[in-house]
Design an enzyme around this catalytic site. Structure first.
Site, PDB file in Angstrom:
ATOM      1  N   GLU A 250     111.357  -8.832  58.276  1.00  0.00           N
ATOM      2  CA  GLU A 250     110.337  -9.485  57.456  1.00  0.00           C
ATOM      3  C   GLU A 250     110.341  -8.765  56.114  1.00  0.00           C
ATOM      4  O   GLU A 250     110.127  -7.555  56.047  1.00  0.00           O
ATOM      5  CB  GLU A 250     108.950  -9.397  58.107  1.00  0.00           C
ATOM      6  CG  GLU A 250     108.845 -10.278  59.340  1.00  0.00           C
ATOM      7  CD  GLU A 250     107.434 -10.337  59.924  1.00  0.00           C
ATOM      8  OE1 GLU A 250     106.649  -9.392  59.701  1.00  0.00           O
ATOM      9  OE2 GLU A 250     107.123 -11.331  60.605  1.00  0.00           O
TER      10      GLU A 250
ATOM     11  N   THR B 196     105.157 -11.271  55.393  1.00  0.00           N
ATOM     12  CA  THR B 196     106.447 -11.779  54.921  1.00  0.00           C
ATOM     13  C   THR B 196     106.280 -12.545  53.614  1.00  0.00           C
ATOM     14  O   THR B 196     105.401 -13.391  53.495  1.00  0.00           O
ATOM     15  CB  THR B 196     107.052 -12.715  55.988  1.00  0.00           C
ATOM     16  OG1 THR B 196     107.080 -12.022  57.221  1.00  0.00           O
ATOM     17  CG2 THR B 196     108.450 -13.152  55.601  1.00  0.00           C
TER      18      THR B 196
ATOM     19  N   HIS C 274     105.220 -18.703  53.558  1.00  0.00           N
ATOM     20  CA  HIS C 274     105.593 -18.181  54.876  1.00  0.00           C
ATOM     21  C   HIS C 274     104.691 -18.774  55.963  1.00  0.00           C
ATOM     22  O   HIS C 274     105.168 -19.269  56.988  1.00  0.00           O
ATOM     23  CB  HIS C 274     105.503 -16.650  54.896  1.00  0.00           C
ATOM     24  CG  HIS C 274     105.703 -16.067  56.251  1.00  0.00           C
ATOM     25  ND1 HIS C 274     106.911 -16.116  56.922  1.00  0.00           N
ATOM     26  CD2 HIS C 274     104.836 -15.432  57.094  1.00  0.00           C
ATOM     27  CE1 HIS C 274     106.784 -15.522  58.102  1.00  0.00           C
ATOM     28  NE2 HIS C 274     105.537 -15.109  58.231  1.00  0.00           N
TER      29      HIS C 274
ATOM     30  N   ASP D 225     109.421  -5.201  57.893  1.00  0.00           N
ATOM     31  CA  ASP D 225     108.548  -5.184  59.068  1.00  0.00           C
ATOM     32  C   ASP D 225     109.268  -5.881  60.231  1.00  0.00           C
ATOM     33  O   ASP D 225     109.093  -7.069  60.471  1.00  0.00           O
ATOM     34  CB  ASP D 225     107.227  -5.883  58.729  1.00  0.00           C
ATOM     35  CG  ASP D 225     106.158  -5.616  59.760  1.00  0.00           C
ATOM     36  OD1 ASP D 225     106.215  -4.557  60.419  1.00  0.00           O
ATOM     37  OD2 ASP D 225     105.259  -6.464  59.915  1.00  0.00           O
TER      38      ASP D 225
END
Ligand code: MN
Length: 424
Positions: free
Chosen positions: A207, A357, A141, A241
């Site tokens: 996320e 993430t 990520h 998220d």
């Protein structure tokens, strides 16, 4: 081996083969019904275990709990009792519901009070969260984001391989699965040479994350080592998220995320204990450069947890847009907790710490629309023929997670959130 994890255990409560909740799981959560006040519960197959009633009926004798630990609207009181007590409680549930034990099974009057069909209850927020910390611990990520916004040849910032990077997030807006969110509004800068405008976010994103919840920590000024960290972690859930990428882009310099993140984070309502996840602990990636000594660890602290994300447009079928795995994390939970406390910062019972993430190495495993659509340059085809670059109004985002080996499947259920249009 933890007794309740014995893969040969079977329950007298029916459990479908692909259930997330076999007798080896026994997660904790808070449930309520029209008649029943919020209370501590567990789940087996499609039945909710009313732990408050179990206690009242005397099935939890000789454990260090009182009625008020179960007769409440969060798991905090229970978690206050610590690792040993909560492990013993799960072992007791395992014993009571295993095929070989007749104590509860043979008392149909009690069974009727203790078991509630899952479809009859409402899942509540499981924990009263004190502080929420969000890490940034998936290398793929961080590399994707660095490649997109900075330099593909130097995608990771110089500190990333040395520090489990994180920031302090917002606890008040963490909500359980099923609670819809409104599209957030804020300052957005449409282009480099334009002034910012106040508008609803056009680049609303999910996320895919996992979060862990802590027991009481040590006093302010003390730290928790990687060796000790496991004893301070109760369990995990899935977290979405939510992020507003356009608000984030303008506001994040120089102090990091603020309103682009604080409008909502959604969690799955069952807390799966670290005990239940134990059989799925695996070795992590080799960390190079070698980490500083306070981040060194022994044993396996990464976990093999399959994760997926689906988007369901209104009145249409769901399209799976991501299949990832928690094992892709570079930094693990014991390193995150050791780092969090190394300066003497105290953690408290009910703090929540999210992974950041979780993206894997391939495009199918990217954990946000930002990466999946590569900043909107590669729209995703949905099963109903429409396309998505980011999340649209009335879309429902669904995240699921489970561990599986040849013997058992331990699941988290899901976190499912509908996005409503912004206020006029
Ligand atoms: Mn995040």
């Amino acid at each position: 081996m933890i007794k309740a994890n014995d893969p040969s255990l079977t329950s007298w409560v029916e459990v479908q083969k692909d259930s997330d909740f076999p007798i080896q799981n026994l997660p904790f959560g808070i449930v309520k019904t029209d008649q029943l006040k919020p209370r501590v519960a567990s789940r087996i197959g499609d039945q909710i275990i009313d732990i408050k009633s179990l206690f009242i009926l005397g099935y939890l004798d000789n454990l260090p709990f009182a009625l008020e630990d179960f007769d409440c609207s969060s798991l905090n009181q229970l978690m206050k009792k610590g690792k040993r007590a909560t492990s013993d409680l799960r072992n007791r549930l395992s014993k009571l519901f295993s095929d070989t034990n007749k104590d509860l099974k043979n008392n149909s009057h009690h069974v009727g009070q203790v078991l509630i069909p899952a479809e009859d209850i409402e899942m509540c927020m499981p924990v009263e969260i004190g502080d929420y910390t969000d890490f940034y611990s998936s290398r793929d990520h961080a590399t994707n984001v660095g490649t997109m916004f900075r330099d593909p040849n130097n995608a990771l910032l110089p500190n990333w391989l040395w520090i489990p990077v994180g920031y302090h997030g917002r606890a008040s807006s963490i909500i359980p699965s099923g609670v819809p969110i409104k599209r957030p509004k804020g300052q957005i800068k449409p282009s480099d040479d334009a002034d910012p405008v106040f508008a609803s976010s056009k680049l609303l994103d999910f996320e895919l994350e996992m979060a862990f919840i802590t027991f009481d920590g040590k006093p302010l000024g003390d730290n928790i080592s990687t060796k000790e960290a496991k004893d301070y972690i109760f369990g995990m859930c899935i977290m979405n998220d939510w992020s507003a990428r356009d608000i984030q882009k303008w506001e994040y310099v120089p102090l990091g995320p603020f309103l682009a993140k604080s409008f909502a984070s959604s969690i799955s309502p069952w807390i799966v204990t670290m005990d239940a996840l134990e059989p799925f602990a695996i070795e992590g990636p080799k960390q190079d450069p070698k980490v500083l000594s306070y981040l060194e660890y022994e044993g396996n602290h990464h976990y093999d947890i399959n994760l997926e994300v689906g988007i369901q447009p209104e009145n249409a079928e769901e399209t799976i847009v991501c299949k990832s795995n928690y094992k892709h994390m570079y930094w693990n939970m014991v390193q995150q907790l050791a780092h969090h406390t190394v300066n003497g910062c105290n953690i408290r019972c009910g703090d929540m710490m999210a992974s950041g993430t979780i993206s894997g190495p391939t495009p199918e495993s990217f954990g946000s629309m930002l990466e999946i659509s590569w900043r909107g340059t590669k729209p995703v085809k949905m099963n109903n023929g429409s396309e998505r670059k980011f999340i649209q109004d009335n879309d429902t985002v669904i995240m699921r997670g489970y561990c599986k080996n040849e013997h058992v499947r331990i699941g988290f259920g899901k976190v499912m959130t509908k996005v409503l249009p912004a206020d006029e």
